[in-house]
Design a protein around this motif. Structure first.
Motif, short mmCIF file in Angstrom:
data_model
loop_
_atom_site.label_atom_id
_atom_site.label_comp_id
_atom_site.label_asym_id
_atom_site.label_seq_id
_atom_site.Cartn_x
_atom_site.Cartn_y
_atom_site.Cartn_z
N ALA A 172 36.73 130.71 63.14
CA ALA A 172 38.16 130.50 63.34
C ALA A 172 38.86 131.80 63.73
O ALA A 172 39.80 131.80 64.53
CB ALA A 172 38.79 129.94 62.07
N PHE A 187 41.24 123.37 65.49
CA PHE A 187 41.83 124.14 64.40
C PHE A 187 43.27 123.68 64.23
O PHE A 187 44.12 123.96 65.08
CB PHE A 187 41.78 125.64 64.72
CG PHE A 187 40.41 126.15 65.03
CD1 PHE A 187 39.56 126.54 64.01
CD2 PHE A 187 39.95 126.24 66.34
CE1 PHE A 187 38.29 127.01 64.28
CE2 PHE A 187 38.69 126.71 66.63
CZ PHE A 187 37.85 127.10 65.59
N ARG A 190 46.28 126.01 64.94
CA ARG A 190 46.47 126.56 66.28
C ARG A 190 47.37 125.65 67.10
O ARG A 190 48.12 126.11 67.96
CB ARG A 190 45.10 126.72 66.96
CG ARG A 190 44.16 127.67 66.25
CD ARG A 190 44.71 129.08 66.19
NE ARG A 190 44.83 129.68 67.50
CZ ARG A 190 43.84 130.33 68.10
NH1 ARG A 190 42.67 130.48 67.50
NH2 ARG A 190 44.01 130.85 69.30
N GLN A 199 44.91 131.30 60.97
CA GLN A 199 44.05 130.13 60.74
C GLN A 199 42.87 130.47 59.84
O GLN A 199 42.57 129.76 58.89
CB GLN A 199 43.54 129.59 62.08
CG GLN A 199 42.56 128.44 61.97
CD GLN A 199 43.20 127.16 61.49
OE1 GLN A 199 44.10 126.63 62.14
NE2 GLN A 199 42.73 126.63 60.37
N SER A 200 42.19 131.57 60.15
CA SER A 200 41.03 131.96 59.33
C SER A 200 41.47 132.34 57.92
O SER A 200 40.75 132.07 56.95
CB SER A 200 40.29 133.12 59.99
OG SER A 200 41.10 134.29 60.05
N GLN A 203 41.90 129.21 55.92
CA GLN A 203 40.62 128.62 55.56
C GLN A 203 39.97 129.39 54.41
O GLN A 203 39.36 128.78 53.51
CB GLN A 203 39.69 128.58 56.78
CG GLN A 203 40.23 127.67 57.87
CD GLN A 203 39.19 127.24 58.89
OE1 GLN A 203 39.54 126.77 59.96
NE2 GLN A 203 37.92 127.38 58.56
#
Length: 269
Positions: A172, A187, A190, A199-200, A203
Motif C-alpha cells: 500500500a 485501496f 485512495r 493508506q499504509s 492498515q
C-alpha cells in the motif's frame, strides 16, 4: 489473524497442567495421514477463498497470485521440515499445515501487483515461517507463556497472517497510479484522495486494533469458559479421572462398540 490470536488468548486461560501432561497430548500418525485429505482440499480451494470478494481482472490476479504463493509454501514446507527437524525427515504436521501458509500470507495482498516472483517469494517465506513455528515457536509459547496451542493455529494462521498484514502495508505504501491505473481503487482510502503513506498507516493501525481486540476478547472469553466450564461435565462436577484429549468421555469408543447387527447393548450390564 483475529481468530488465531483470539483462540490463543483463550487457550492461555484454559491451559491446565493435567492436560499438558497427558499421554494423549500427542499426534497420531495414521490420523495425520488421514487429515492430509483436508489439506489437499484446502490447497485446491484456497484461491477461491481469497478470490470470492473480487471480480473481473482483479479476481483473476487473486487466483494466480494465490496459486503461485501456495506452490512456494508447498515447496518450502518440505525442505524446511527436513532442515529444521532434528531427525532430518519430513514431519507430517509440518506438511499438513505449512503447505497452506502461502494462501494465508497472500490473503491481504492477493489482488495487489505483487508480480509472479513476488507471489512465489511470499509463499516460500510463509512456508519457512510456519515450519519454524511448529519446531521452535510452539515450544516457546508453551514453556514461557503457558499457551498450549494444540492445533498450531499460531503457525498456520497467526504468524503468516501477520506477515500478510505487513506485506499489505508495504504494498500500500508503494502503490501508485502509474502501475495500478484504475485498480488504484483497490485501496479504499485512495479513492477518497488519501496518499499512499496515509493508506499504509491506516492498515498498520488496523493490524494493531485487530490484535488488541482479539487478545483482550479471547482472554475475557477464556476466563468465562474456565469459570463456568470447569464445573460442568455431563451435568456433574469434573472428575479427576476423566480422560483428556480423548473421545471416551463423550463418545462410544471402538473398544466397546459392536456392529449394529450384533447390538446387544440393552443386555450388557
Amino acid at each position: 489473524c483475529f481468530g488465531a490470536y483470539f483462540g490463543l488468548a483463550a487457550s492461555r486461560q484454559l491451559t491446565t497442567q493435567r492436560g499438558t501432561e497427558s499421554a494423549n497430548n500427542a499426534p497420531v500418525y495414521h490420523s495425520d495421514i488421514f487429515a492430509m485429505i483436508g489439506t489437499v482440499f484446502l490447497w485446491m480451494f484456497w484461491p477461491s477463498f481469497n478470490g470470492a470478494p473480487q471480480a473481473g481482472e482483479a479476481q483473476q490476479r487473486v487466483v494466480v497470485n494465490t496459486v503461485l504463493s501456495l506452490t512456494g509454501s508447498c515447496i518450502a514446507a518440505f525442505f524446511s521440515s527436513a532442515v529444521f527437524r532434528p531427525e532430518a525427515k519430513f514431519n507430517m504436521v509440518d506438511i499438513q499445515n505449512a503447505t497452506l501458509a502461502g494462501g494465508v500470507a497472500m490473503g491481504t495482498s492477493a489482488d495487489m501487483l505483487t508480480s509472479p516472483g513476488g507471489a512465489v517469494a511470499i509463499g516460500v517465506g510463509s512456508g519457512v515461517l510456519s515450519v519454524v513455528g511448529y519446531v521452535y515457536v510452539s515450544e516457546f509459547l508453551f514453556k514461557k507463556l503457558k499457551i498450549h496451542d494444540t492445533c498450531g493455529v499460531n503457525n498456520l494462521h497467526g504468524m503468516p497472517s501477520i506477515l500478510a498484514a505487513i506485506l499489505g502495508i508495504i504494498f500500500a505504501a508503494f502503490a501508485d497510479e502509474d502501475h495500478y491505473h484504475a485498480d488504484i481503487n483497490l485501496f479504499p482510502g485512495r479513492e477518497a484522495g488519501w496518499t499512499a503513506g496515509r493508506q499504509s498507516g491506516h492498515q498498520a493501525a488496523f493490524l494493531g486494533v485487530t490484535l488488541a481486540i482479539a487478545i483482550v476478547g479471547g482472554t475475557v472469553v477464556g476466563l468465562i469458559v474456565r469459570g463456568v466450564g470447569s464445573r460442568c461435565h455431563h451435568g456433574l462436577e469434573l472428575r479427576e479421572n476423566d480422560p483428556v484429549f480423548s473421545d471416551a468421555a463423550w463418545w462410544e469408543t471402538p473398544a466397546r462398540e459392536k456392529p449394529y447387527y450384533f447390538d446387544l447393548r440393552a443386555e450388557n450390564k
